[in-house]
Design a protein around this motif. Structure first.
Motif, PDB file in Angstrom:
ATOM      1  N   SER A   1      19.862   6.092 -25.706  1.00 39.92           N
ATOM      2  CA  SER A   1      21.109   5.896 -26.665  1.00 39.92           C
ATOM      3  C   SER A   1      22.220   6.478 -26.332  1.00 39.92           C
TER       4      SER A   1
ATOM      5  N   VAL B   1      34.424   3.354 -31.860  1.00 39.05           N
ATOM      6  CA  VAL B   1      33.740   3.628 -32.924  1.00 39.05           C
ATOM      7  C   VAL B   1      34.380   3.118 -34.170  1.00 39.05           C
TER       8      VAL B   1
ATOM      9  N   ARG C   1      29.520   0.466 -30.467  1.00 41.80           N
ATOM     10  CA  ARG C   1      28.518   1.601 -29.850  1.00 41.80           C
ATOM     11  C   ARG C   1      29.525   2.007 -28.505  1.00 41.80           C
ATOM     12  N   GLU C   2      29.775   3.376 -28.494  1.00 37.77           N
ATOM     13  CA  GLU C   2      30.451   3.703 -27.673  1.00 37.77           C
ATOM     14  C   GLU C   2      29.828   3.540 -26.122  1.00 37.77           C
ATOM     15  N   GLN C   3      28.445   3.296 -25.910  1.00 38.01           N
ATOM     16  CA  GLN C   3      27.913   3.305 -24.902  1.00 38.01           C
ATOM     17  C   GLN C   3      28.294   1.956 -24.162  1.00 38.01           C
TER      18      GLN C   3
ATOM     19  N   GLN D   1      31.170  -9.193 -31.851  1.00 34.68           N
ATOM     20  CA  GLN D   1      31.582  -8.060 -31.118  1.00 34.68           C
ATOM     21  C   GLN D   1      32.804  -8.252 -30.311  1.00 34.68           C
TER      22      GLN D   1
END
Lengths: 305, 328
Positions: free
Chosen positions: A19, B145, B150-152, B165
């Motif tokens: 994650s 964010v 999600r930052e990933q 998205q």
């Protein structure tokens, strides 16, 4: 017990890792490469083509014969281990293997140079017409239409008669008559990319025209350019063979696949290997290039995404 | 409304295109397609203006003319007291920092060969070249964010995302310069209903947080009702009605607005069955050759002889409603 808690800790650590780490995105290019590598015919063709190219480039240096020297003991000899004439010799006693490889150099060289030249002209021409649109587009594309209507063999014969049989002339002639497909394809693609919403989005952001062209439009043209390049190469090699076959190619004792095939057809009833080997090499190369082109198209076609 | 600051004032904007029929001779005079024909409205700070109308009524063209993506042929577009139509390309660049746009097709509005980081960071690279690439990345992550990504995912490519998205990415790109106005060109019509609600609530939330003004284009009246303060109803490039939300939905003054509202499905089967839908007869007339007078008269159930005469202008009926119907 200890083992189980250790396992649990490891699982947690892995989950945390998953994650936290920024997932490396797969670019459209990486996807395309993977699709290409899954295509067996294309991969085998690529390997074979690389082998053909390596043989043509380095083969003549490793073999004991030269492409122009006569072996007086072996005139029109069938393939034999004697003196290492693996492809036999022609009726002047010249080693056919070396001549085929040397001819391959010329054919591949013409293919490469003429493709680069025609692809460059085609991209510039097509992209300009597509971008500017309007009257400029109309005029430029009518010129392309006119080029299609010119009988290229006639012009090629004229050029060779007037200027002599030169390597660069062959390249020039082929280039002049093979850039139009690329121009049309690139123009079409430019028109479609130009009207995409992301180009409009870039304009709304205030990105300069130059950046729009280089950051937004050109990267989206490359896929189709790569595909058409791989399709152009066999076409160009074939055209070179046609010109050579008609005696408009390179001059003796230098040779190319087209010249060798022409020589071979004359004596195919008595010494068939003189036709078979160069023809086989040419066919192999063309098949490989076509399969690679097919694989490229399947790998890069945006519709496939 | 007087307590709020006026930021955008659009006066009698026209966008006309010269069109040529496929069978015309080269010397045949070109016809004029009036995509937008004299639209005026004001927009205040932090407010949402909904623009509705059926397909081809000029909603998107109007939005694009405000950003000069399609130059307006006449009229005034006054942003913060400056007429943009007189401005040079440099003035536009400055304005583009304050006005951003969100597009209809979420995937098509993202360059497939760029990563999310490059896409969201591009406005910063254009307008804030002094920022270091670390700083750009930091802001991109913060913005991701904020819009619920999600930052990933920062190094991913657009085709790896769902429609919702992708629209969030589009919103992040529009917001990263902290603009004052966002023009949303049917931002949810390509999305599933459940995702539509998410995106609209996200927009409302961000609007409250950042004090944005929105011009929200849609053909779904329920969506517009949810997000707008005022609503502009367009038909064939002209304004039919411009009213406060509640005034428009409770007391529509224009017969076209009434027809549109009667087409909204009611989520109650009993009411829905007993409801009278007012079906408009005929098709949208051609914007090349619009009807004289009121453009809506050919399909209007109330049309009278006077409607064919002079072209009706928008007139104020009450504090909340402006309508262009002569009979209202």
């Amino acid at each position: 017990m200890l083992f189980r808690s250790k396992q649990k800790a490891m699982a947690e650590a892995m989950a945390a890792n998953l994650s936290m780490a920024a997932v490396e995105g797969r670019s459209p290019w990486a996807d395309a490469r993977e699709r290409f590598l899954r295509n067996k015919a294309a991969v085998v063709s690529l390997i074979l083509l690389v082998l053909v190219v390596l043989a043509c480039v380095f083969g003549p240096m490793l073999l004991p014969h030269s492409y122009e020297d006569t072996d007086w003991d072996a005139m029109a000899m069938a393939p034999t281990w004697h003196n290492l004439h693996l492809f036999g010799t022609d009726d002047l006693g010249r080693d056919l293997l070396v001549r085929t490889l040397i001819g391959g150099r010329i054919s591949l060289m013409v293919g490469l140079l003429a493709t680069i030249a025609s692809v460059t002209i085609g991209i510039v021409w097509g992209a300009t017409a597509g971008f500017l649109g309007g009257k400029v587009d109309t005029v430029m594309m009518r010129i392309v239409d006119m080029m299609y209507a010119v009988p290229y063999l006639l012009i090629a014969i004229l050029m060779v008669t007037l200027l002599g049989r030169e390597f660069y002339l062959v390249v020039l002639t082929i280039t002049v008559f093979s850039w139009m497909d690329m121009a049309r394809v690139v123009r079409g693609q430019t028109l479609s990319v130009k009207s995409k919403e992301f180009v409009e989005a870039a304009r709304a952001i205030g990105v300069s025209t130059g950046s729009i062209i280089f950051r937004h439009v050109v990267p989206n043209l490359l896929g189709i350019v790569v595909i058409y390049t791989t399709v152009t190469v066999p076409g160009v090699i074939l055209t070179e063979s046609v010109l050579s076959f008609l005696g408009l190619g390179v001059q003796e004792p230098m040779t190319s696949w087209g010249v060798l095939i022409e020589d071979g057809t004359g004596v195919m009833e008595t010494t068939p290997w003189m036709l078979l080997f160069p023809a086989a090499m040419l066919s192999l190369t063309l098949y490989c290039a076509n399969y690679i082109g097919d694989g490229m198209r399947d790998a890069l076609d945006p519709k496939d995404r | 409304m007087s307590d709020k600051k006026l930021i955008l004032s659009v006066r009698d904007v026209k966008v006309h295109f010269k069109v040529k029929g496929g069978n015309d001779w080269p010397w045949t005079p070109k016809k004029t397609l009036k995509a937008v024909d004299g639209v005026s409205f004001d927009l205040y700070e932090g407010e949402t203006l909904g623009v509705v109308g059926e397909s081809g009524c000029g909603k998107s063209t109007l939005a694009r003319s405000i950003l000069n993506l399609i130059p307006a042929t006449a009229g005034e577009i006054v942003w913060m007291g400056r007429d943009l139509r007189q401005g040079t390309e440099k003035d536009w660049l400055a304005v583009r920092r304050d006005i951003q746009m969100i597009f209809q097709d979420p995937l098509a509005s993202l360059n497939p060969r760029m990563t999310i980081a490059q896409i969201i960071g591009e406005p910063l690279r254009v307008h804030r070249p002094e920022l270091s690439s670390d700083e750009v990345m930091k802001r991109v992550r913060a913005m991701m964010v904020k819009v619920g990504l999600r930052e990933q995912m920062i190094n991913r490519y657009p085709h790896e995302f769902s429609g919702g998205q992708c629209q969030r990415i589009g919103i992040a790109r529009a917001l990263i310069l902290e603009p004052k106005l966002i023009i949303c060109d049917e931002p949810v019509s390509a999305l599933d209903v459940s995702i539509q609600a998410q995106i609209i609530n996200l927009l409302k939330e961000l609007q409250r947080e950042m004090g944005l003004a929105l011009i929200f284009i849609a053909h779904d009246l329920a969506v517009v009702k949810h997000i707008s303060d005022r609503i502009l109803v367009m038909y064939l490039g002209r304004e039919m009605e411009l009213a406060e939300k509640h005034a428009l939905y409770d007391l529509p003054s224009h017969p076209y607005t009434r027809a549109l509202l009667s087409a909204i499905p009611i989520p109650d089967p009993k009411l829905e069955r007993s409801k009278q839908i007012q079906i408009l007869q005929g098709d949208l007339p051609s914007p090349i050759n619009p009807p004289s007078g009121c453009v809506f008269r050919t399909r209007c159930p109330l049309a009278e002889a006077q409607c064919a005469g002079e072209r009706p202008a928008l007139r104020r009926l009450s504090a909340d409603t402006q309508s262009s119907c002569l009979l209202a």
